[in-house]
Design a protein around this motif. Sequence first.
Motif, PDB file in Angstrom:
ATOM      1  N   ASN A  78       0.849  -1.175   0.000  1.00  0.00           N
ATOM      2  CA  ASN A  78       0.000   0.000   0.000  1.00  0.00           C
ATOM      3  C   ASN A  78       0.896   1.240   0.000  1.00  0.00           C
ATOM      4  N   TYR A  79       0.760   2.090  -1.002  1.00  0.00           N
ATOM      5  CA  TYR A  79       1.608   3.273  -1.097  1.00  0.00           C
ATOM      6  C   TYR A  79       1.352   4.278   0.029  1.00  0.00           C
ATOM      7  N   ASP A  80       0.180   4.181   0.665  1.00  0.00           N
ATOM      8  CA  ASP A  80      -0.149   5.103   1.757  1.00  0.00           C
ATOM      9  C   ASP A  80       0.325   4.597   3.116  1.00  0.00           C
ATOM     10  N   SER A  81       0.905   3.410   3.160  1.00  0.00           N
ATOM     11  CA  SER A  81       1.381   2.835   4.415  1.00  0.00           C
ATOM     12  C   SER A  81       2.584   3.611   4.921  1.00  0.00           C
ATOM     13  N   ARG A  82       3.026   3.283   6.133  1.00  0.00           N
ATOM     14  CA  ARG A  82       4.198   3.974   6.670  1.00  0.00           C
ATOM     15  C   ARG A  82       5.403   3.813   5.752  1.00  0.00           C
ATOM     16  N   LYS A  83       5.647   2.580   5.286  1.00  0.00           N
ATOM     17  CA  LYS A  83       6.805   2.370   4.419  1.00  0.00           C
ATOM     18  C   LYS A  83       6.654   3.109   3.103  1.00  0.00           C
ATOM     19  N   GLY A  84       5.427   3.162   2.589  1.00  0.00           N
ATOM     20  CA  GLY A  84       5.199   3.888   1.349  1.00  0.00           C
ATOM     21  C   GLY A  84       5.469   5.373   1.499  1.00  0.00           C
ATOM     22  N   GLN A  85       5.003   5.936   2.608  1.00  0.00           N
ATOM     23  CA  GLN A  85       5.225   7.359   2.856  1.00  0.00           C
ATOM     24  C   GLN A  85       6.702   7.657   3.099  1.00  0.00           C
ATOM     25  N   GLU A  86       7.383   6.758   3.808  1.00  0.00           N
ATOM     26  CA  GLU A  86       8.806   6.986   4.064  1.00  0.00           C
ATOM     27  C   GLU A  86       9.607   6.905   2.770  1.00  0.00           C
ATOM     28  N   LEU A  87       9.251   5.988   1.888  1.00  0.00           N
ATOM     29  CA  LEU A  87       9.952   5.888   0.613  1.00  0.00           C
ATOM     30  C   LEU A  87       9.659   7.073  -0.289  1.00  0.00           C
ATOM     31  N   ALA A  88       8.476   7.650  -0.146  1.00  0.00           N
ATOM     32  CA  ALA A  88       8.161   8.847  -0.931  1.00  0.00           C
ATOM     33  C   ALA A  88       9.044  10.016  -0.510  1.00  0.00           C
ATOM     34  N   GLY A  89       9.401  10.059   0.780  1.00  0.00           N
ATOM     35  CA  GLY A  89      10.228  11.144   1.278  1.00  0.00           C
ATOM     36  C   GLY A  89      11.717  10.869   1.171  1.00  0.00           C
ATOM     37  N   ASN A  90      12.090   9.586   1.249  1.00  0.00           N
ATOM     38  CA  ASN A  90      13.500   9.195   1.169  1.00  0.00           C
ATOM     39  C   ASN A  90      13.559   7.881   0.394  1.00  0.00           C
ATOM     40  N   PRO A  91      13.907   7.915  -0.886  1.00  0.00           N
ATOM     41  CA  PRO A  91      13.805   6.728  -1.736  1.00  0.00           C
ATOM     42  C   PRO A  91      14.907   5.694  -1.568  1.00  0.00           C
ATOM     43  N   PHE A  92      15.765   5.841  -0.554  1.00  0.00           N
ATOM     44  CA  PHE A  92      16.816   4.853  -0.331  1.00  0.00           C
ATOM     45  C   PHE A  92      16.371   3.869   0.750  1.00  0.00           C
ATOM     46  N   ALA A  93      16.671   2.591   0.525  1.00  0.00           N
ATOM     47  CA  ALA A  93      16.227   1.556   1.451  1.00  0.00           C
ATOM     48  C   ALA A  93      17.222   0.404   1.450  1.00  0.00           C
ATOM     49  N   ALA A  94      16.998  -0.523   2.368  1.00  0.00           N
ATOM     50  CA  ALA A  94      17.821  -1.735   2.456  1.00  0.00           C
ATOM     51  C   ALA A  94      16.913  -2.941   2.619  1.00  0.00           C
ATOM     52  N   LEU A  95      17.338  -4.062   2.060  1.00  0.00           N
ATOM     53  CA  LEU A  95      16.628  -5.331   2.165  1.00  0.00           C
ATOM     54  C   LEU A  95      17.561  -6.361   2.791  1.00  0.00           C
ATOM     55  N   GLN A  96      16.972  -7.313   3.510  1.00  0.00           N
ATOM     56  CA  GLN A  96      17.783  -8.388   4.069  1.00  0.00           C
ATOM     57  C   GLN A  96      17.012  -9.704   4.043  1.00  0.00           C
ATOM     58  N   PHE A  97      17.663 -10.733   3.531  1.00  0.00           N
ATOM     59  CA  PHE A  97      17.153 -12.100   3.589  1.00  0.00           C
ATOM     60  C   PHE A  97      17.963 -12.848   4.637  1.00  0.00           C
ATOM     61  N   HIS A  98      17.286 -13.601   5.492  1.00  0.00           N
ATOM     62  CA  HIS A  98      17.973 -14.429   6.483  1.00  0.00           C
ATOM     63  C   HIS A  98      17.472 -15.858   6.315  1.00  0.00           C
ATOM     64  N   TRP A  99      18.291 -16.672   5.679  1.00  0.00           N
ATOM     65  CA  TRP A  99      17.953 -18.066   5.464  1.00  0.00           C
ATOM     66  C   TRP A  99      18.637 -18.893   6.548  1.00  0.00           C
ATOM     67  N   VAL A 100      17.955 -19.004   7.675  1.00  0.00           N
ATOM     68  CA  VAL A 100      18.542 -19.611   8.878  1.00  0.00           C
ATOM     69  C   VAL A 100      19.027 -21.024   8.613  1.00  0.00           C
ATOM     70  N   GLU A 101      18.211 -21.797   7.907  1.00  0.00           N
ATOM     71  CA  GLU A 101      18.551 -23.202   7.693  1.00  0.00           C
ATOM     72  C   GLU A 101      19.862 -23.370   6.913  1.00  0.00           C
ATOM     73  N   LEU A 102      20.202 -22.385   6.089  1.00  0.00           N
ATOM     74  CA  LEU A 102      21.422 -22.446   5.285  1.00  0.00           C
ATOM     75  C   LEU A 102      22.554 -21.631   5.893  1.00  0.00           C
ATOM     76  N   GLU A 103      22.274 -20.997   7.044  1.00  0.00           N
ATOM     77  CA  GLU A 103      23.260 -20.151   7.728  1.00  0.00           C
ATOM     78  C   GLU A 103      23.751 -19.044   6.795  1.00  0.00           C
ATOM     79  N   ARG A 104      22.786 -18.389   6.125  1.00  0.00           N
ATOM     80  CA  ARG A 104      23.125 -17.374   5.141  1.00  0.00           C
ATOM     81  C   ARG A 104      22.289 -16.106   5.338  1.00  0.00           C
ATOM     82  N   VAL A 105      22.895 -14.981   5.010  1.00  0.00           N
ATOM     83  CA  VAL A 105      22.218 -13.689   4.994  1.00  0.00           C
ATOM     84  C   VAL A 105      22.615 -12.973   3.706  1.00  0.00           C
ATOM     85  N   VAL A 106      21.650 -12.312   3.088  1.00  0.00           N
ATOM     86  CA  VAL A 106      21.926 -11.433   1.942  1.00  0.00           C
ATOM     87  C   VAL A 106      21.394 -10.050   2.280  1.00  0.00           C
ATOM     88  N   ARG A 107      22.232  -9.040   2.144  1.00  0.00           N
ATOM     89  CA  ARG A 107      21.848  -7.645   2.358  1.00  0.00           C
ATOM     90  C   ARG A 107      21.962  -6.899   1.039  1.00  0.00           C
TER      91      ARG A 107
END
Length: 211
Positions: A78-107
């Motif tokens: 939803n573009y009106d959600s908190r994350k949507g509003q924050e991205l509208a004001g600051n378009p930089f973000a970070a993502l992270q996957f944590h695959w515990v079973e494989l002992e792996r993280v991707v940022r």
Amino acid sequence: MNDIAQLRKSYERAELSESASQADPLAQFGQWFDEARRGEVAEPNAMTLATVGSDLRPSTRIVLIKGFDARGIVWYTNYDSRKGQELAGNPFAALQFHWVELERVVRIEGRVQKVDDAESDAYYASRPLDSRIGAWASPQSQVIRDRAVLVSAAAQYGARFLLKPPRPPHWGGFRLVPDRWEFWQGRKSRLHDRLRYRLDGGTWVRERLAP
């Protein structure tokens, strides 16, 4: 508290070397994502999204990846959600996957942009009917009196649109265009493998980081 402090695990499943990793981070991510799917990871498509608001307070939430290619990483919301509003004001973000079973993280870090209407329309049309109605019924991130508000709104929109709800104008996709990736593989004795890829003049530079 002492019991929590003693919780620890020795990571010994795999390693991540420069010689065995891909030169292109997207190819490396594709390889790891496929291995997470085959490795019976509970939700390999779940990722943490971090944004920063105008008050400079960071916030995180779990979203689901819905596609990735050379253009970037896609999810819908939803573009009106908190994350949507924050991205509208600051378009930089970070993502992270944590695959515990494989002992792996991707940022993944980068700039975020909306996907085009046609792409959002196509994905919205592929969703189950109750999810399409839910996109209309939920004023995401807003305070509501109780759950009955959502149930009532879903019933109203269901009666209004029947089997063909259009995509709400406030709902659609975001795409993060990466300029930095990090692949983390747990290793024994906390000497983990960390390979970072950063974009330098249009070329990906791969570097090893100390754990």
